[in-house]
Enzyme design. Structure first.
Site, PDB file in Angstrom:
ATOM      1  N   ASP A   1       4.124  -3.823 -11.127  1.00  0.00           N
ATOM      2  CA  ASP A   1       3.469  -5.083 -10.813  1.00  0.00           C
ATOM      3  C   ASP A   1       3.430  -6.007 -12.008  1.00  0.00           C
ATOM      4  OD1 ASP A   1       2.830  -4.616  -8.097  1.00  0.00           O
ATOM      5  OD2 ASP A   1       1.343  -3.165  -8.746  1.00  0.00           O
TER       6      ASP A   1
ATOM      7  N   GLU B   1      -0.381  -5.179   4.216  1.00  0.00           N
ATOM      8  CA  GLU B   1       0.138  -4.269   3.198  1.00  0.00           C
ATOM      9  C   GLU B   1      -0.952  -4.223   2.129  1.00  0.00           C
ATOM     10  OE1 GLU B   1       3.286  -1.791   1.974  1.00  0.00           O
ATOM     11  OE2 GLU B   1       2.806  -2.728   3.881  1.00  0.00           O
TER      12      GLU B   1
END
Length: 268
Positions: free
Chosen positions: A60, A49
């Site tokens: 994030d 990924e």
């Protein structure tokens, strides 16, 4: 056969789940990033990924934001990233490769151009973190036109209606969030996810990979015992990169050891 499907079938026959590490391409620089991706696969990663560096990664936590900054500082561009991914694809023809990224990067290239470029690089799937199912029509159409799976997130708070959309629109795998919030290994994954998995199965969703806060083999084992097809680990992998920036050999060894310990936890 589709690479994700082939991988999940092979693993099921071996009574294993999938372990999928996440890294940001070009972190800490393009040359070392290629070695990092290669090391992850050699150490037993069942799929990759990958993040394309972006200056404002909303979902994030600080670890992956740091990876984005390092990659951009090293001169990363989407084209360099696609080139590196193409090299990994050439070396590992059967490996599922997915992107995890933000809509701005797709818009800036043009949606169709972006997915066409993904297909050329041999990318199997794209998850756009800031595009929910109800805003995804254009992206799904372009993805399907070029043979790329659109991936959707199933959050722990999702309604049945959302889970149904995720199941119907998604392909390849379903990204099952173990908890709400931003990414990061500091915040442990919450189990149980059994109810979510049962609903996804009921709606005939692609196999679920559990992500967010997965940093220890025991969590991988729990995810698979709960019925997930595997687990994705991002921040824990990126932390290893971050803590060995000046010693690349030690970094690659530590990454290999981490992947190998996480992968060994996937045996049922």
């Amino acid at each position: 056969m589709d690479r994700y499907q082939a991988t999940f079938e092979r693993l099921a026959a071996q009574k294993q789940g999938a372990f999928v590490p996440f890294v940001t391409v070009c972190d800490p620089n393009p040359e070392l990033s290629l070695k990092i991706m290669d090391t992850l696969v050699q150490a037993g990663a069942d799929a990759l990924e990958l993040g394309i560096p972006f200056s404002d990664p909303l979902a994030d936590g600080p670890t992956i934001q740091g990876a984005n900054i390092r990659a951009l500082d090293s001169g990363a561009t989407p084209d360099i990233c696609f080139d590196l991914i193409g090299q990994i694809r050439a070396k590992y023809p059967d490996l599922p490769i997915g992107l995890l990224m933000y809509a701005n990067l797709v818009y800036s290239r043009g949606i169709e151009n972006f997915y066409q470029r993904c297909a050329q690089a041999g990318i199997d799937s794209v998850l756009i973190a800031d595009v929910p199912t109800n805003e995804s029509a254009e992206f799904v159409a372009a993805a399907e036109k070029f043979g790329v799976h659109p991936i959707f997130i199933a959050p722990p708070t999702a309604s049945d209606e959302t889970l149904k959309q995720v199941s119907q629109l998604g392909g390849g795998y379903t990204y099952l969030l173990s908890r709400a919030g931003v990414t990061g290994a500091e915040t442990k994954a919450n189990m149980p996810v059994g109810d979510m998995l049962a609903k996804l199965e009921q709606f005939n969703a692609p196999p679920a990979l559990l992500g967010f806060g997965i940093s220890e083999p025991e969590q991988v084992k729990q995810a698979i015992d709960a019925g997930a097809a595997g687990a994705i680990s991002g921040s824990a992998v990126v932390k290893i990169i971050e803590s060995h920036l000046n010693e690349p050999d030690a970094m690659l060894t530590a990454l290999a050891n981490f992947v190998s310990s996480m992968k060994s936890a996937t045996q049922k």
